[in-house]
Scaffold this motif. Sequence first.
Motif, short mmCIF file in Angstrom:
data_model
loop_
_atom_site.label_atom_id
_atom_site.label_comp_id
_atom_site.label_asym_id
_atom_site.label_seq_id
_atom_site.Cartn_x
_atom_site.Cartn_y
_atom_site.Cartn_z
N PRO A 117 6.85 2.01 -5.88
CA PRO A 117 5.66 1.32 -5.37
C PRO A 117 5.31 1.77 -3.95
O PRO A 117 6.21 2.04 -3.13
CB PRO A 117 6.07 -0.15 -5.40
N GLN A 118 4.05 1.84 -3.65
CA GLN A 118 3.60 2.22 -2.30
C GLN A 118 2.20 1.65 -2.05
O GLN A 118 1.44 1.40 -2.98
CB GLN A 118 3.58 3.74 -2.15
N GLY A 119 1.93 1.45 -0.77
CA GLY A 119 0.58 1.02 -0.37
C GLY A 119 0.25 -0.40 -0.75
O GLY A 119 -0.93 -0.72 -0.95
N LEU A 120 1.25 -1.28 -0.83
CA LEU A 120 0.96 -2.68 -1.18
C LEU A 120 0.06 -3.30 -0.12
O LEU A 120 0.32 -3.20 1.09
CB LEU A 120 2.26 -3.48 -1.28
N GLU A 121 -1.01 -3.96 -0.58
CA GLU A 121 -1.93 -4.61 0.35
C GLU A 121 -2.58 -5.80 -0.33
O GLU A 121 -2.68 -5.87 -1.57
CB GLU A 121 -3.00 -3.63 0.83
#
Length: 386
Positions: A359-363
């Motif tokens: 996972p990446q860039g959680l916003e």
Amino acid sequence: MTLPHGPEDPALPDPATVDPAVLATLLARHGWVRRGGPAARYGRWTPPDGEPGTSLLVPTADGFDDAVELLTDAVTALSRSHTPSARSILLALVVPGDELSWRRELPGPADAAPWDDVERLQRAARSMLAAGAKAGRTTAAYFGARLDGLAGDFLDDVLLVEQGVVEQGAALTAYTPAPEGRTAVTTLVRALEALRDAVDYRRVSGGPEAFENAVRSGVSRELVQSVEDLVRGATAARLTVAWSPAAGTPGGFGDRRIDLDFSPGDLPALAEAADLLERIEPAVDVTVVGVVVRLKRADPAGPGSVRLRVLGGAEVRELKVRLPDPDYRLAAEAHLTGVPVRVSGRLERRDGFRRLTRPQGLELCGWAEGDRERLLKGLQEGGGGS
């Protein structure tokens, strides 16, 4: 929906809405015999088993003055008939659509079929229909949880009628909506024909490549497993398809009879196919939007797992994601405030495409129009998110 074998049938069809041509087609399909010349305005139909006192006078068209009266008498006679096919004909009139009939033949005496075998047949049929619905949207070697919602919606519109224990086996019939559900059924038929050819090729040539090629025709791991379930423990299994008389035969099928047979001798090839099709399906890079419905971690300062109810970006209902501490805290904030999150990663085939890795860039992100209502409906149907 499933209709058990017995008296719990739907209401009788309204005779005023019965098309005499459709009724005549159904009678002929189930072996009833028509008396009278081809040019006659009426046809006298008698059951294949020669049940005494049962005959139907059916007009050849609905424009005659006494057509509704005769159709009323015919529907009433069918409802009182002890001929096994009478119930199937009435059901086909009540729920007009394509008719798919499964049968498992079992070893042993004719009356020895256990009722758990009926449950196996129902499970295999539902899985097969779900695989057809998914492949009708897009092809994949292995779907996992993807398109479960689409398949569930299709199954909600299918009437499954348990024939129960029959001579030397168990039988089940499904009435699928036509033409609305035609894509799922035609895809299923073509996929099963491709699977039958691939199994035969594997048994003769020793090469498994035909299974991979058959994916283009709608074959998937889920379809293969449904056939395995249908065959296991039986001496033979068959699916017969009869197209809706009202909707007509779909393009490309002509007048050919559709009987698809599988046997225990196919099981080794089917098991190999299921394993191959799962292995060749790749992971998918996705960016999903979802609502955090569950959080869990053992260490208050360490990584943790969250469950997302997916709103968009992937054709699954829920995903599991393991997040490092900063992202986990942000997910917890989203959960407390009721705000969706957006996150990118890889949808992995293991665990049925229910897990997002890397996972990446959680916003945090806002609600799109209609998302909140769809979420509430999904939570109600699924019994909550925890």
